[in-house]
Motif scaffolding. Structure first.
Motif, PDB file in Angstrom:
ATOM      1  N   ASN A  29       0.803  -1.222   0.000  1.00 40.50           N
ATOM      2  CA  ASN A  29       0.000   0.000   0.000  1.00 40.50           C
ATOM      3  C   ASN A  29       0.839   1.277   0.000  1.00 40.50           C
ATOM      4  O   ASN A  29       0.323   2.359   0.176  1.00 40.50           O
ATOM      5  N   ASP A  53       0.404  -0.138  11.127  1.00 37.56           N
ATOM      6  CA  ASP A  53      -0.599  -0.374  10.078  1.00 37.56           C
ATOM      7  C   ASP A  53      -1.623  -1.399  10.550  1.00 37.56           C
ATOM      8  O   ASP A  53      -2.842  -1.214  10.385  1.00 37.56           O
ATOM      9  N   ASN A  57      -4.925   0.540  11.090  1.00 39.20           N
ATOM     10  CA  ASN A  57      -5.604   0.338   9.807  1.00 39.20           C
ATOM     11  C   ASN A  57      -5.918   1.669   9.115  1.00 39.20           C
ATOM     12  O   ASN A  57      -7.079   1.965   8.787  1.00 39.20           O
ATOM     13  N   PRO A  58      -4.876   2.483   8.871  1.00 34.05           N
ATOM     14  CA  PRO A  58      -5.100   3.790   8.239  1.00 34.05           C
ATOM     15  C   PRO A  58      -5.360   3.652   6.747  1.00 34.05           C
ATOM     16  O   PRO A  58      -5.139   2.593   6.153  1.00 34.05           O
ATOM     17  N   GLU A  59      -5.803   4.757   6.143  1.00 31.73           N
ATOM     18  CA  GLU A  59      -6.021   4.755   4.699  1.00 31.73           C
ATOM     19  C   GLU A  59      -4.703   4.638   3.937  1.00 31.73           C
ATOM     20  O   GLU A  59      -4.651   4.056   2.859  1.00 31.73           O
ATOM     21  N   LYS A  60      -3.647   5.204   4.510  1.00 30.07           N
ATOM     22  CA  LYS A  60      -2.342   5.090   3.849  1.00 30.07           C
ATOM     23  C   LYS A  60      -1.212   5.152   4.868  1.00 30.07           C
ATOM     24  O   LYS A  60      -1.373   5.668   5.975  1.00 30.07           O
ATOM     25  N   LYS A 288      -6.405   7.823  11.531  1.00 30.87           N
ATOM     26  CA  LYS A 288      -7.128   6.941  10.610  1.00 30.87           C
ATOM     27  C   LYS A 288      -6.844   7.280   9.142  1.00 30.87           C
ATOM     28  O   LYS A 288      -6.866   6.408   8.278  1.00 30.87           O
ATOM     29  N   LYS A 289      -6.593   8.547   8.847  1.00 34.03           N
ATOM     30  CA  LYS A 289      -6.301   8.913   7.464  1.00 34.03           C
ATOM     31  C   LYS A 289      -4.907   8.455   7.042  1.00 34.03           C
ATOM     32  O   LYS A 289      -4.717   7.991   5.920  1.00 34.03           O
ATOM     33  N   GLU A 290      -3.945   8.622   7.955  1.00 39.96           N
ATOM     34  CA  GLU A 290      -2.592   8.186   7.605  1.00 39.96           C
ATOM     35  C   GLU A 290      -1.749   7.959   8.850  1.00 39.96           C
ATOM     36  O   GLU A 290      -1.966   8.576   9.902  1.00 39.96           O
TER      37      GLU A 290
END
Length: 364
Positions: A29, A53, A57-60, A288-290
């Protein structure tokens, strides 16, 4: 901050740079690197990111990076402009550290520029060219200050004394990084000169595959010299690194490395060691976003670290909410860390530790 890869022709420098530029990360990812002409902006392998990660569990995921510059090959006479000497020396002056690739393998199919394999001689060729360029700069400064000291300028007198000592060391074939100085004031003066031989260096011994684990007599000779400079030596096989990069799947690469008796590739080791050579370490921001790893100099304080994210963070700094990486992992989430009372509130002078997870509070 960036490091430059230097070496004589046909020592494996370009092969190595290409390997660094194409190292594949375990996680799919985030890409491992982006490349500009002759510059690799390369992600620093960090297992902590994979752990974060899994927990967040972030978006990136955004890893820390290190810049490595592929510098034109050097030949004898570079200090006088021979070959690509002027380009080589100007490029190396732009760097903050040197990765010196030395050929430590025999191969009749790859011609050595000087006809035979002698890693000590190869090291000394580059050392000499850098020393000569430093000598040129020092002599120009001495000439200029020699006129000023006639007026009795105390600072000029002290500076001239330091420069004459530096000249003496170079005439003894010493690199300036081998020298110790009486005070931090003198050290700062020397640092400001940006001498080529004052830059920290790591010697990279390029060997054939069978010598990856234990090295060979060529490597032993370089290690002995590096010990005097308090410099690190890394052993790898650039040709083997190229083979490793052919595997697209992490499990296939891991199996290949296991067969060689290695836990990680030489390229990964080199990237991490280069990060340390540049005196860099990492703090994290987690959400959560990154989840992002930020590169900062070792010893930087909280307000300066905030400025790495955005200048407004530094200008309006109020406090830093700090969680150690270990506490975050032990409790499993930021909420549970807060419930356990493990969040520390630090002021602007707090010295950031490697692995700190930080929320900056600021006001404009």
């Amino acid at each position: 901050m960036k490091a430059g890869i230097v070496g004589l022709p046909n020592v494996g420098k370009s092969t190595l740079f290409n390997c660094l530029s194409n190292v594949k990360a375990q996680s799919a990812n985030f890409p491992f690197c982006t490349i500009e002409p002759n510059i690799g902006i390369i992600n620093v392998p960090d297992k902590r990111l994979s752990v974060l990660d899994d927990l967040v569990n972030p978006e990136k995921i955004i890893p820390a990076t290190v810049q490595i510059l592929d510098i034109a090959g050097l030949v004898k006479g570079a200090s006088r402009g021979e070959g690509l000497g002027n380009k080589f020396l100007s490029n190396i002056r732009e760097t903050d550290a040197i990765i010196h690739v030395i050929r430590c393998f025999d191969d009749d199919n790859i011609i050595h520029v000087d006809g035979n394999i002698d890693p000590v001689r190869d090291k000394e060729i580059i050392d000499l060219e850098l020393q000569l360029k430093d000598l040129e700069l020092i002599e120009k400064r001495i000439e200029k200050l020699s006129r000023i000291v006639k007026s009795g300028d105390a600072i000029a007198i002290k500076s001239l004394e330091i420069l004459k000592n530096l000249k003496l060391q170079i005439l003894k074939s010493k690199n300036i990084r081998e020298c110790s100085f009486e005070s931090s004031e003198i050290q700062k003066f020397v640092n400001d000169l940006q001498l080529l031989t004052s830059k920290p260096v790591m010697y990279l011994c390029n060997v054939s595959e069978k010598y990856i684990l234990n090295g060979n007599e060529y490597v032993d000779r370089i290690k002995k010299l590096a010990l005097n400079e308090k410099s690190e030596v890394l052993v790898l096989a650039a040709s083997t690194e190229s083979e490793i990069n052919e595997f697209d799947e992490f499990d296939d690469r891991k199996l290949f490395l296991n067969d060689l008796g290695l836990s990680e590739s030489g390229s990964e080791k080199l990237i991490k060691k280069t990060y340390k050579l540049l005196n860099q370490h990492t703090f994290f921001t987690v959400g959560k976003k990154e989840v992002k790893a930020w590169t900062i100099p070792i010893g930087i304080n909280a307000s300066s670290a905030a400025g790495v994210i955005h200048s407004d963070f530094e200008k309006g700094f109020i406090k830093a909410e700090v969680i150690s990486y270990e506490d975050f992992i032990n409790h499993g989430s930021e909420l549970k860390v807060r419930e356990a009372g493990k969040v520390r509130v630090e002021g602007k002078e707090y010295i950031i530790k490697d692995g700190d997870i930080i929320h900056f509070r600021f006001n404009l």
